[in-house]
Design an enzyme around this catalytic site. Structure first.
Site, PDB file in Angstrom:
ATOM      1  N   HIS A   1     -34.954  24.132  18.165  1.00 48.39           N
ATOM      2  CA  HIS A   1     -35.393  22.870  17.561  1.00 48.39           C
ATOM      3  C   HIS A   1     -34.235  21.881  17.554  1.00 48.39           C
ATOM      4  O   HIS A   1     -33.078  22.246  17.367  1.00 48.39           O
ATOM      5  CB  HIS A   1     -35.909  23.107  16.139  1.00 48.39           C
ATOM      6  CG  HIS A   1     -36.629  21.926  15.578  1.00 48.39           C
ATOM      7  ND1 HIS A   1     -35.962  20.854  15.028  1.00 48.39           N
ATOM      8  CD2 HIS A   1     -37.955  21.643  15.507  1.00 48.39           C
ATOM      9  CE1 HIS A   1     -36.854  19.958  14.631  1.00 48.39           C
ATOM     10  NE2 HIS A   1     -38.071  20.411  14.916  1.00 48.39           N
TER      11      HIS A   1
ATOM     12  N   GLU B   1     -40.245  18.061  22.466  1.00 45.50           N
ATOM     13  CA  GLU B   1     -40.111  17.272  21.240  1.00 45.50           C
ATOM     14  C   GLU B   1     -39.036  16.213  21.443  1.00 45.50           C
ATOM     15  O   GLU B   1     -37.847  16.488  21.307  1.00 45.50           O
ATOM     16  CB  GLU B   1     -39.789  18.170  20.046  1.00 45.50           C
ATOM     17  CG  GLU B   1     -38.659  19.153  20.270  1.00 45.50           C
ATOM     18  CD  GLU B   1     -37.941  19.552  18.997  1.00 45.50           C
ATOM     19  OE1 GLU B   1     -38.442  19.324  17.896  1.00 45.50           O
ATOM     20  OE2 GLU B   1     -36.828  20.067  19.125  1.00 45.50           O
TER      21      GLU B   1
END
Length: 195
Positions: A37, A107
């Site tokens: 992430h 992302e």
């Protein structure tokens, strides 16, 4: 519905206070873990190679992985989005032999928690670029079978259009998962799945 952890450590054992091991997750019956992430890359300086190692180890312990890739606003404005996400994806591909239990999550860092969102065309462009990268560097089979999901300010108001893109296979949802609009996002994903 299955549960995913937000991180796990890169190897077995050791004194890594505050980290969760892949073995702990497996023992608890947690089937999925999110790795790479952007917040961990930025705040904890996790490199592409380190993320690749974490993905490989988690898979070796029987976990399924949601592996995140994405560019910063500066990288997007410099026109290096595909170079950045390709390098991040390559670092994972170099460490694993199978993509069967990996979902890739695009992302864009500039769209996480900012209220900004990639346009459906921008998301599709990167997802299609990642499929091409898989085809050119791994195999056509992996390109066709690997799920590529989008994460970055997904909401009830933009999920249908994003989910309608050919290469967007679902969503990695952050803040909106805590709001009633999450139902709309789930419904948009269900429509895609059944189509």
């Amino acid at each position: 519905i299955q549960v995913a952890a937000q991180n796990c450590w890169v190897k077995k054992g050791g004194a890594f206070t505050g980290e969760v091991s892949a073995e702990m997750l497996a023992n608890l019956g947690v089937p999925w873990v999110i790795l790479g992430h952007s917040e961990r890359r930025a705040l904890l300086n996790e490199t592409n190679e380190f993320v690749g190692d974490k993905v490989a180890y988690a898979l070796s312990q029987g976990l399924k992985v949601i592996a995140c890739v994405g560019e910063t606003l500066e990288q997007r404005e410099a026109g290096t989005t595909m170079e950045v996400v390709a390098a991040q994806t390559k670092a994972i591909a170099d460490k694993i032999s199978s993509w069967d239990n990996v979902v890739l999550a695009y992302e864009p860092v500039w769209a996480i928690g900012t209220g900004k969102v990639a346009s459906p065309a921008q998301a599709q462009e990167v997802h299609a670029g990642l499929r091409k990268w898989f085809c050119d560097n791994v195999s056509a089979e992996v390109s066709a079978s690997t799920r590529i999901i989008y994460g970055g300010s997904v909401s009830g108001s933009n999920c249908k259009e994003l989910g309608g893109q050919t290469d967007v296979d679902g969503f990695l949802v952050g803040g909106a998962s805590l709001k009633p609009e999450f139902i709309d996002i789930i419904k948009a994903a269900e429509v895609k799945k059944s189509a």
